[in-house]
Design an enzyme around this catalytic site. Structure first.
Site, PDB file in Angstrom:
ATOM      1  N   TYR A   1       1.696  -5.485   1.326  1.00  0.00           N
ATOM      2  CA  TYR A   1       0.348  -5.711   1.854  1.00  0.00           C
ATOM      3  C   TYR A   1       0.229  -7.120   2.423  1.00  0.00           C
ATOM      4  O   TYR A   1       0.962  -8.034   2.046  1.00  0.00           O
ATOM      5  CB  TYR A   1      -0.729  -5.450   0.793  1.00  0.00           C
ATOM      6  CG  TYR A   1      -0.823  -6.486  -0.306  1.00  0.00           C
ATOM      7  CD1 TYR A   1      -1.693  -7.568  -0.195  1.00  0.00           C
ATOM      8  CD2 TYR A   1      -0.065  -6.376  -1.464  1.00  0.00           C
ATOM      9  CE1 TYR A   1      -1.796  -8.508  -1.202  1.00  0.00           C
ATOM     10  CE2 TYR A   1      -0.162  -7.306  -2.481  1.00  0.00           C
ATOM     11  CZ  TYR A   1      -1.033  -8.369  -2.343  1.00  0.00           C
ATOM     12  OH  TYR A   1      -1.133  -9.305  -3.339  1.00  0.00           O
ATOM     13  N   CYS A   2      -0.704  -7.245   3.369  1.00  0.00           N
ATOM     14  CA  CYS A   2      -1.001  -8.533   3.999  1.00  0.00           C
ATOM     15  C   CYS A   2      -2.521  -8.711   3.932  1.00  0.00           C
ATOM     16  O   CYS A   2      -3.153  -8.243   2.998  1.00  0.00           O
ATOM     17  CB  CYS A   2      -0.469  -8.555   5.429  1.00  0.00           C
ATOM     18  SG  CYS A   2      -1.142  -7.230   6.460  1.00  0.00           S
ATOM     19  N   TYR A   3      -3.107  -9.377   4.908  1.00  0.00           N
ATOM     20  CA  TYR A   3      -4.555  -9.589   4.905  1.00  0.00           C
ATOM     21  C   TYR A   3      -5.321  -8.318   5.259  1.00  0.00           C
ATOM     22  O   TYR A   3      -6.231  -7.909   4.561  1.00  0.00           O
ATOM     23  CB  TYR A   3      -4.946 -10.690   5.903  1.00  0.00           C
ATOM     24  CG  TYR A   3      -4.393 -12.035   5.553  1.00  0.00           C
ATOM     25  CD1 TYR A   3      -5.031 -12.850   4.633  1.00  0.00           C
ATOM     26  CD2 TYR A   3      -3.222 -12.495   6.140  1.00  0.00           C
ATOM     27  CE1 TYR A   3      -4.519 -14.095   4.301  1.00  0.00           C
ATOM     28  CE2 TYR A   3      -2.699 -13.735   5.820  1.00  0.00           C
ATOM     29  CZ  TYR A   3      -3.355 -14.531   4.896  1.00  0.00           C
ATOM     30  OH  TYR A   3      -2.836 -15.752   4.571  1.00  0.00           O
TER      31      TYR A   3
END
EC number: 2.8.1.1
Length: 107
Positions: A63-65
């Site tokens: 996951y990222c932002y």
């Protein structure tokens, strides 16, 4: 093989039910401030080393932002031979709106 994009609900079930690596690809400060519990910080600098040393049979949730950058990292992991890779749709922001998080002091 392709990675699979999954919703925060699917990710929540996956994290609860399976032994899975959770990889946070945001910047170090964001990770330290708040992240999904038990996530490891996987910076771009650490990605190649991780790809070489990690158990490729173990599922990985990236996951990222907002769910954009995580897709390219997920694709990279698939190309490196990881068998089961997921990218979190909506990223950390969506997770945070619906599920508990942790910080550097709590894990």
């Amino acid at each position: 093989m392709m990675y699979k994009q999954i919703s925060h609900l699917e990710a929540w079930e996956l994290v609860k039910k399976r032994d899975i690596v959770i990889a946070d690809v945001r910047d170090q400060d964001s990770y330290e401030e708040e992240h999904i519990a038990n996530a490891l910080h996987l910076s771009m600098a650490k990605l190649q080393e991780y790809s070489e040393k990690a158990d490729k049979e173990k599922p990985v949730l990236v996951y990222c932002y907002h769910g954009i950058s995580s897709q390219s990292v997920a694709q990279h992991l698939v190309e490196q031979g990881f068998k089961e890779v997921y990218s979190l749709i909506g990223g950390f922001e969506t997770w945070k709106a619906h599920h508990p998080t942790s910080d550097a002091n709590k894990n």
